[in-house]
Write an enzyme that holds these catalytic residues in place. Structure first.
Site, PDB file in Angstrom:
ATOM      1  N   SER A 255       7.640  10.362 -18.986  1.00 10.83           N
ATOM      2  CA  SER A 255       7.870   9.594 -17.759  1.00 10.83           C
ATOM      3  C   SER A 255       8.894   8.475 -17.928  1.00 10.83           C
ATOM      4  O   SER A 255       9.697   8.231 -17.029  1.00 10.83           O
ATOM      5  CB  SER A 255       6.533   9.022 -17.277  1.00 10.83           C
ATOM      6  OG  SER A 255       5.939   8.217 -18.281  1.00 10.83           O
TER       7      SER A 255
ATOM      8  N   GLU B  80       1.665  16.606 -39.531  1.00  8.48           N
ATOM      9  CA  GLU B  80       0.870  16.735 -38.295  1.00  8.48           C
ATOM     10  C   GLU B  80       1.018  18.151 -37.719  1.00  8.48           C
ATOM     11  O   GLU B  80       0.049  18.786 -37.321  1.00  8.48           O
ATOM     12  CB  GLU B  80       1.347  15.731 -37.224  1.00  8.48           C
ATOM     13  CG  GLU B  80       0.940  14.289 -37.459  1.00  8.48           C
ATOM     14  CD  GLU B  80      -0.491  13.998 -36.999  1.00  8.48           C
ATOM     15  OE1 GLU B  80      -1.191  14.933 -36.562  1.00  8.48           O
ATOM     16  OE2 GLU B  80      -0.899  12.828 -37.094  1.00  8.48           O
TER      17      GLU B  80
ATOM     18  N   CYS C 163      -7.482  15.384 -22.550  1.00  8.06           N
ATOM     19  CA  CYS C 163      -7.569  14.028 -23.090  1.00  8.06           C
ATOM     20  C   CYS C 163      -8.634  13.276 -22.320  1.00  8.06           C
ATOM     21  O   CYS C 163      -9.088  13.718 -21.267  1.00  8.06           O
ATOM     22  CB  CYS C 163      -6.224  13.316 -22.982  1.00  8.06           C
ATOM     23  SG  CYS C 163      -6.132  11.874 -24.067  1.00  8.06           S
TER      24      CYS C 163
ATOM     25  N   CYS D 287      -8.210   7.252 -25.461  1.00  5.63           N
ATOM     26  CA  CYS D 287      -8.191   8.715 -25.475  1.00  5.63           C
ATOM     27  C   CYS D 287      -9.409   9.297 -26.169  1.00  5.63           C
ATOM     28  O   CYS D 287      -9.490  10.512 -26.400  1.00  5.63           O
ATOM     29  CB  CYS D 287      -6.921   9.220 -26.147  1.00  5.63           C
ATOM     30  SG  CYS D 287      -5.420   8.613 -25.350  1.00  5.63           S
TER      31      CYS D 287
ATOM     32  N   LYS E 131       2.993  13.286 -31.637  1.00  7.02           N
ATOM     33  CA  LYS E 131       3.006  12.427 -30.449  1.00  7.02           C
ATOM     34  C   LYS E 131       2.984  10.981 -30.902  1.00  7.02           C
ATOM     35  O   LYS E 131       2.078  10.559 -31.623  1.00  7.02           O
ATOM     36  CB  LYS E 131       1.787  12.738 -29.571  1.00  7.02           C
ATOM     37  CG  LYS E 131       1.647  11.762 -28.407  1.00  7.02           C
ATOM     38  CD  LYS E 131       0.577  12.166 -27.432  1.00  7.02           C
ATOM     39  CE  LYS E 131       0.391  11.079 -26.391  1.00  7.02           C
ATOM     40  NZ  LYS E 131      -0.613  11.408 -25.395  1.00  7.02           N
TER      41      LYS E 131
ATOM     42  N   LYS F 189       6.770  14.668 -28.838  1.00  3.67           N
ATOM     43  CA  LYS F 189       6.725  13.822 -27.640  1.00  3.67           C
ATOM     44  C   LYS F 189       6.844  12.367 -28.016  1.00  3.67           C
ATOM     45  O   LYS F 189       6.126  11.951 -28.908  1.00  3.67           O
ATOM     46  CB  LYS F 189       5.389  14.071 -26.939  1.00  3.67           C
ATOM     47  CG  LYS F 189       5.139  13.193 -25.746  1.00  3.67           C
ATOM     48  CD  LYS F 189       3.738  13.393 -25.246  1.00  3.67           C
ATOM     49  CE  LYS F 189       3.467  12.344 -24.195  1.00  3.67           C
ATOM     50  NZ  LYS F 189       2.096  12.257 -23.837  1.00  3.67           N
TER      51      LYS F 189
ATOM     52  N   CYS G  59      -8.272   9.712 -21.716  1.00  4.67           N
ATOM     53  CA  CYS G  59      -7.823   8.381 -21.259  1.00  4.67           C
ATOM     54  C   CYS G  59      -7.890   8.172 -19.752  1.00  4.67           C
ATOM     55  O   CYS G  59      -8.129   7.058 -19.296  1.00  4.67           O
ATOM     56  CB  CYS G  59      -6.436   8.057 -21.813  1.00  4.67           C
ATOM     57  SG  CYS G  59      -5.182   9.264 -21.394  1.00  4.67           S
TER      58      CYS G  59
ATOM     59  N   ARG H  83      -2.756   2.282 -28.592  1.00  2.00           N
ATOM     60  CA  ARG H  83      -3.111   3.605 -29.110  1.00  2.00           C
ATOM     61  C   ARG H  83      -2.581   3.821 -30.548  1.00  2.00           C
ATOM     62  O   ARG H  83      -2.475   4.951 -31.010  1.00  2.00           O
ATOM     63  CB  ARG H  83      -2.535   4.692 -28.202  1.00  2.00           C
ATOM     64  CG  ARG H  83      -2.908   4.593 -26.734  1.00  2.00           C
ATOM     65  CD  ARG H  83      -2.975   5.964 -26.096  1.00  2.00           C
ATOM     66  NE  ARG H  83      -2.897   5.997 -24.652  1.00  2.00           N
ATOM     67  CZ  ARG H  83      -3.835   5.588 -23.812  1.00  2.00           C
ATOM     68  NH1 ARG H  83      -4.953   5.029 -24.283  1.00  2.00           N
ATOM     69  NH2 ARG H  83      -3.669   5.696 -22.510  1.00  2.00           N
TER      70      ARG H  83
HETATM   71  C1  PBG Z   1      -2.587  11.350 -22.310  1.00  2.00           C
HETATM   72  C2  PBG Z   1      -1.141  11.571 -22.069  1.00  2.00           C
HETATM   73  C3  PBG Z   1      -0.104  10.633 -21.935  1.00  2.00           C
HETATM   74  C4  PBG Z   1       1.040  11.364 -21.597  1.00  2.00           C
HETATM   75  C5  PBG Z   1       0.685  12.699 -21.583  1.00  2.00           C
HETATM   76  N1  PBG Z   1      -0.657  12.806 -21.898  1.00  2.00           N
HETATM   77  C6  PBG Z   1      -0.118   9.158 -21.998  1.00  2.00           C
HETATM   78  C7  PBG Z   1      -0.544   8.447 -23.215  1.00  2.00           C
HETATM   79  O1  PBG Z   1      -0.709   9.010 -24.297  1.00  2.00           O
HETATM   80  O2  PBG Z   1      -0.758   7.234 -23.080  1.00  2.00           O
HETATM   81  C8  PBG Z   1       2.383  10.769 -21.299  1.00  2.00           C
HETATM   82  C9  PBG Z   1       3.268  11.611 -20.439  1.00  2.00           C
HETATM   83  C10 PBG Z   1       4.435  10.880 -19.866  1.00  2.00           C
HETATM   84  O3  PBG Z   1       4.692   9.695 -20.143  1.00  2.00           O
HETATM   85  O4  PBG Z   1       5.159  11.518 -19.083  1.00  2.00           O
HETATM   86  N2  PBG Z   1      -2.971  10.922 -23.544  1.00  2.00           N
END
Ligand code: PBG
Length: 323
Positions: free
Chosen positions: A274, A233, A119, A129, A194, A248, A121, A216
């Protein structure tokens, strides 16, 4: 009504419950995320994420060794660059932080699978991203850069790349670039469904990747979109060459995991992100949840919904049987 039906007969003891249990967690299916930062001899706690650390590329192999010795088969690497720019050019620097980390890990522990997040970002000055043109994220220009990143990771020794950007057609562009450069064995785990979720907050602090303007929502999925959209998707990513597809976050989207498992034959991964991780940590810190039971319950639910693979910050603790 059948008055002699007694569901409780099969719940009378721990042994009985274990005997009839249909879902079990295994360390075999866990992936542990790791954050690589610039510098030397760095192991710094991540403030927004309990028990998680930033490791510099010289120290990360030690951590990876511990992960492998616990029986966890794979790590997922996220990088923080030395410096950021408009196009995220540090992301495909062959001597960048992630590339160096991949080399060091594969040298020390060749059998540990190294999966890398693909990615922009964390690498762009604006935190989006993709490439920004006229205040919009340009899909196709971004895919070209993602492909360069993927090839640079494969060159460094990554076993699998995991695009998390949500650009359209990026799996096809990455697959093609990997094949053209002689990396037809490098697998792709696509972040397929996602969502533009509020549960990424702690990660964005850890990866310093929050968007400087806007959000996003023009590329990640709408949280209230129908499951049909998620299936489309996933279907597109499989058609483009994804070996594994991911949903996710995990817990808020169990229905999507379930439907994907019913419908597709590729392995389904779920990312317990997270924000989910920190919900359990924060609630147990306040003594309102029993941490171990709550975490195991949520992971069991993710498994039962149909996840073959679970990416979780709890992986090490689960492997140690110590939550
Ligand atoms: C990058 C990415 C993100 C996460 C994984 N890859 C953050 C986002 O999309 O803003 C999140 C992982 C997590 O919250 O543990 N694009």
């Amino acid at each position: 009504m059948n008055p002699s039906a007694r569901m409780r007969r099969l719940r009378t003891s721990d042994s009985m419950r274990r005997l009839v249990r249909g879902v079990s967690l295994s360390v075999d299916n866990l992936v542990y995320p790791l954050f690589v930062c610039p510098g030397n001899r760095v192991k710094k706690p991540i403030e927004s994420m309990t028990d998680c650390f930033h490791f510099s590329s010289d120290l990360i192999a030690d951590e990876a060794k511990e992960v492998f010795n616990l029986g966890i088969p794979a790590v997922l690497l996220f990088g923080l660059p030395e410096n950021k720019d408009e196009t995220g050019s540090q992301a495909f620097n062959e001597t960048g932080t992630v590339q160096q980390a991949i080399k060091n890990i594969k040298k020390a522990i060749p059998d540990l699978l190294v999966i890398t997040d693909i990615c922009l970002c964390a690498y762009t000055s604006h935190g989006h991203c993709g490439i920004v043109k006229d205040n919009k994220i340009n899909n196709d220009a971004t895919c070209e850069i993602l492909a360069k990143i993927a090839v640079s990771h494969a060159k460094a020794g990554a076993d699998m790349v995991a695009p998390s950007d949500m650009m359209d057609s990026r799996v096809a562009v990455i697959r093609n670039a990997l094949d053209e450069n002689g990396f037809s064995d490098t697998a792709i785990m696509s972040y397929s469904a996602k969502y533009a979720s509020a549960f990424y907050g702690p990660f964005r602090d850890a990866a310093d990747s929050a968007p400087a303007f806007g959000d996003r929502k023009t590329y990640q999925m709408d949280i209230a979109s129908s499951s049909a959209q998620a299936m489309r998707e996933i279907e597109l990513d499989i058609a483009e060459g994804a070996d594994i597809v991911m949903v996710k976050p995990a817990l808020p989207y169990l229905d999507i995991i379930y439907q994907a498992k019913q419908r597709f034959d590729v392995p389904i991964a779920a990312y317990q992100v997270s924000g989910e991780y920190m919900m359990f940590n924060s609630a147990s810190k306040q003594n309102v949840l029993d941490r171990k039971s709550a975490v195991l319950e949520s992971l069991t639910a993710i498994k039962r919904a149909g996840a073959d693979i679970i990416i979780t910050y709890f992986a090490k603790e689960i492997a140690k049987n110590k939550l």
